[in-house]
Design an enzyme around this catalytic site. Structure first.
Site, short mmCIF file in Angstrom:
data_model
loop_
_atom_site.label_atom_id
_atom_site.label_comp_id
_atom_site.label_asym_id
_atom_site.label_seq_id
_atom_site.Cartn_x
_atom_site.Cartn_y
_atom_site.Cartn_z
N ASP A 83 -1.87 -1.47 -5.73
CA ASP A 83 -2.48 -0.33 -5.06
C ASP A 83 -3.07 0.61 -6.11
OD1 ASP A 83 -3.14 1.82 -3.44
OD2 ASP A 83 -1.08 2.55 -3.28
N CYS A 110 0.83 -1.21 0.00
CA CYS A 110 0.00 0.00 0.00
C CYS A 110 0.86 1.24 0.00
CB CYS A 110 -0.83 0.05 1.27
SG CYS A 110 -2.33 -0.83 1.12
N CYS A 111 0.19 2.35 -0.24
CA CYS A 111 0.82 3.66 -0.10
C CYS A 111 1.43 3.75 1.30
CB CYS A 111 -0.22 4.76 -0.27
SG CYS A 111 0.41 6.40 0.05
N PRO A 112 2.64 4.24 1.46
CA PRO A 112 3.51 4.82 0.43
C PRO A 112 4.61 3.89 -0.05
CG PRO A 112 4.37 5.39 2.58
CD PRO A 112 3.23 4.42 2.81
N GLU A 113 4.49 2.59 0.21
CA GLU A 113 5.63 1.70 -0.04
C GLU A 113 6.12 1.64 -1.48
OE1 GLU A 113 6.74 -1.65 2.64
OE2 GLU A 113 4.56 -1.81 2.70
#
Lengths: 163, 75
Positions: free
Chosen positions: B40, B13-16
């Site tokens: 995502d 997911c954000c921000p990965e």
């Protein structure tokens, strides 16, 4: 854009609950990934985020927007039940399992990303004294500073946020 | 198009994905192309914003069965 002075974000983290630890850590780590400079100023309960062996929790009490624990039963946990011993741990476990299911990084991982990527992590000395937090209680690599340290940094910031 | 590195961010997911692409580019040379896979849905807008800010280029992107593929060229 590399020739220009990098954009800068200055963040104040005031809260130490699990959910509220995410926004400053996400925005700071992402800012650096976007070639910006970032600093987080940890104040009062926000210091919990950078404590060694921190174990952040989420409270089931007083949060009107907390989702119901069982999606099939659209009833939130009444505050009076949230007050029972152990309910904070239960709420924390649930929050962590929802986040895990959604594929959200743990706050520990985001914290590490901030530390590794060069986000300036500043503990606010005055609140450390108030909360009896010593420098050695905090993870390695934390700077200690005061209001003018933050303001000096924030004066040249394009974005300033407090959580 | 020669891809020098494939970055699998499926399930993240954000921000990965943004943190991962930034880290991946560190070890590469200007002009190198990275293929990033993500599930995502926010990554479409996020990658565009990231590219705009950092000056790296998304040379091509596609979606297939919920998997977004971005080809990112390092500036």
């Amino acid at each position: 854009m590399s020739e220009e002075k990098p954009r800068r974000i200055a963040i104040i983290a005031l809260n130490g609950s699990l959910d509220q630890a995410y926004p400053p850590l996400i925005l700071a780590s992402t800012a650096v990934a976007m070639d910006m400079e970032a600093a987080i100023f940890f104040s009062f309960y926000g210091l919990d985020i950078i404590k060694k062996n921190a174990c952040l929790k989420v409270s089931p009490i007083g949060n009107a927007a907390a989702p119901p624990p069982f999606p099939s039963i659209p009833i939130g946990v009444p505050n009076i039940m949230g007050m029972l011993p152990g309910m904070t741990s239960v709420a924390t476990m649930m929050m962590k399992s929802w986040m895990n299911k959604a594929g959200v990084a743990s706050y520990e991982k985001l914290l590490e990303a901030c530390m590794k990527s060069g986000v300036r992590m500043i503990g606010y000395q005055m609140t450390m004294d108030v909360m009896s937090v010593k420098k050695e209680d905090l993870i390695d690599g934390i700077e200690i500073g005061g209001a003018s340290t933050f303001l000096d940094y924030a004066c040249d910031a394009d974005i300033t946020l407090a959580f | 198009m020669q891809v020098v590195k494939v970055l699998d961010c499926k399930g993240k997911c954000c921000p990965e994905p943004i943190l991962d692409i930034k880290n991946a580019l560190k070890e590469l040379n200007s002009g190198d192309i990275v293929e990033l896979l993500a599930t995502d849905k926010g990554s479409v807008n996020d990658m565009a914003s990231w590219a705009k800010r950092t000056g790296n280029t998304i040379v091509e992107q596609k979606e297939d069965g919920g998997v977004f593929t971005f080809y990112v060229k390092k500036k």
